[in-house]
Motif scaffolding. Sequence first.
Motif, short mmCIF file in Angstrom:
data_model
loop_
_atom_site.label_atom_id
_atom_site.label_comp_id
_atom_site.label_asym_id
_atom_site.label_seq_id
_atom_site.Cartn_x
_atom_site.Cartn_y
_atom_site.Cartn_z
N ILE A 164 0.84 -1.20 0.00
CA ILE A 164 0.00 0.00 0.00
C ILE A 164 0.88 1.25 0.00
O ILE A 164 0.64 2.19 -0.76
CB ILE A 164 -0.96 0.01 1.21
N PHE A 165 1.92 1.25 0.86
CA PHE A 165 2.82 2.41 0.90
C PHE A 165 3.42 2.67 -0.48
O PHE A 165 3.40 3.79 -0.98
CB PHE A 165 3.94 2.21 1.92
N PHE A 166 3.98 1.63 -1.10
CA PHE A 166 4.63 1.84 -2.39
C PHE A 166 3.63 2.15 -3.49
O PHE A 166 3.95 2.89 -4.43
CB PHE A 166 5.54 0.66 -2.75
N SER A 167 2.41 1.65 -3.39
CA SER A 167 1.38 2.06 -4.34
C SER A 167 1.12 3.56 -4.21
O SER A 167 1.06 4.27 -5.22
CB SER A 167 0.09 1.27 -4.10
N LEU A 168 0.98 4.03 -2.98
CA LEU A 168 0.79 5.46 -2.75
C LEU A 168 2.00 6.26 -3.24
O LEU A 168 1.85 7.31 -3.89
CB LEU A 168 0.55 5.74 -1.26
N TYR A 169 3.20 5.77 -2.95
CA TYR A 169 4.42 6.44 -3.37
C TYR A 169 4.45 6.62 -4.89
O TYR A 169 4.70 7.72 -5.40
CB TYR A 169 5.64 5.64 -2.90
N PHE A 170 4.18 5.53 -5.62
CA PHE A 170 4.26 5.62 -7.08
C PHE A 170 3.12 6.43 -7.68
O PHE A 170 3.33 7.15 -8.66
CB PHE A 170 4.32 4.22 -7.71
N VAL A 171 1.93 6.37 -7.11
CA VAL A 171 0.83 7.19 -7.62
C VAL A 171 1.12 8.67 -7.39
O VAL A 171 1.01 9.49 -8.31
CB VAL A 171 -0.52 6.78 -6.98
N LEU A 172 1.50 9.02 -6.16
CA LEU A 172 1.73 10.43 -5.84
C LEU A 172 2.92 11.01 -6.60
O LEU A 172 2.83 12.10 -7.18
CB LEU A 172 1.92 10.61 -4.33
N THR A 173 4.04 10.30 -6.60
CA THR A 173 5.22 10.83 -7.30
C THR A 173 5.05 10.73 -8.81
O THR A 173 5.57 11.56 -9.55
CB THR A 173 6.51 10.12 -6.85
N GLY A 174 4.31 9.72 -9.27
CA GLY A 174 4.05 9.60 -10.71
C GLY A 174 3.17 10.73 -11.22
O GLY A 174 3.42 11.29 -12.30
N LEU A 175 2.12 11.06 -10.48
CA LEU A 175 1.28 12.21 -10.87
C LEU A 175 2.08 13.51 -10.84
O LEU A 175 1.90 14.37 -11.70
CB LEU A 175 0.06 12.31 -9.96
N HIS A 176 2.95 13.62 -9.85
CA HIS A 176 3.79 14.82 -9.80
C HIS A 176 4.70 14.88 -11.02
O HIS A 176 4.85 15.93 -11.65
CB HIS A 176 4.61 14.85 -8.51
N ALA A 177 5.31 13.76 -11.37
CA ALA A 177 6.19 13.71 -12.54
C ALA A 177 5.41 14.04 -13.81
O ALA A 177 5.91 14.76 -14.69
CB ALA A 177 6.85 12.34 -12.66
N LEU A 178 4.19 13.55 -13.92
CA LEU A 178 3.35 13.88 -15.08
C LEU A 178 3.13 15.38 -15.17
O LEU A 178 3.23 15.98 -16.25
CB LEU A 178 2.01 13.15 -14.99
N HIS A 179 2.86 16.01 -14.04
CA HIS A 179 2.66 17.47 -14.04
C HIS A 179 3.96 18.21 -14.35
O HIS A 179 3.93 19.30 -14.93
CB HIS A 179 2.05 17.92 -12.72
#
Length: 179
Positions: free
Chosen positions: A101-116
Amino acid sequence: IYRQAYPDAFAYASSEIAILPGAINTAVLIFSSLTMALAVHAAQTGENGKIQVFIVITMILGAAFLGIKAYEYHEKFVEGHIPGFGLPFRFEEQYYRPAQIFFSLYFVLTGLHALHMIIGLGIMTWMLIWTRKGIITQEYYAPVEIAGLYWHFVDIVWIFLFPLLYLIGRHVGHVAAHV
């Protein structure tokens, strides 16, 4: 909510993220906010050459951020910390699911940031083109200012993500021995 529900698992999983790349990325983005602010100032004073230089520097820093983030993602892949990618997810049994769950949150949050960030680089490219074409002038600098606001917003989001994912809660309870 997740950190409150699984404090030990959060600490255990977050301790697997290296602080140095995140800290370097934080410094890179803070510096990119400075160069973006300088680009806006140059636009306000009608200095097209400086606008271009500061936008290019901002873009280089944005690309550096993405490069460091790609390095981090590669490290997490090699370490088997990407949930659902077939590699063995290497955590003790009691932390296995909460760590996912932690790493899912990590990749979603940082991935969305990278997309922006990628979107921001596209906007900066557009501002660079408009500046070179002479569309941006001392009288018409609003697009650069608005692009700067977007860039600053994305940077501020990272200022929240960095402590949330990299720093807070790394040493809960007995998990400190794993750090």
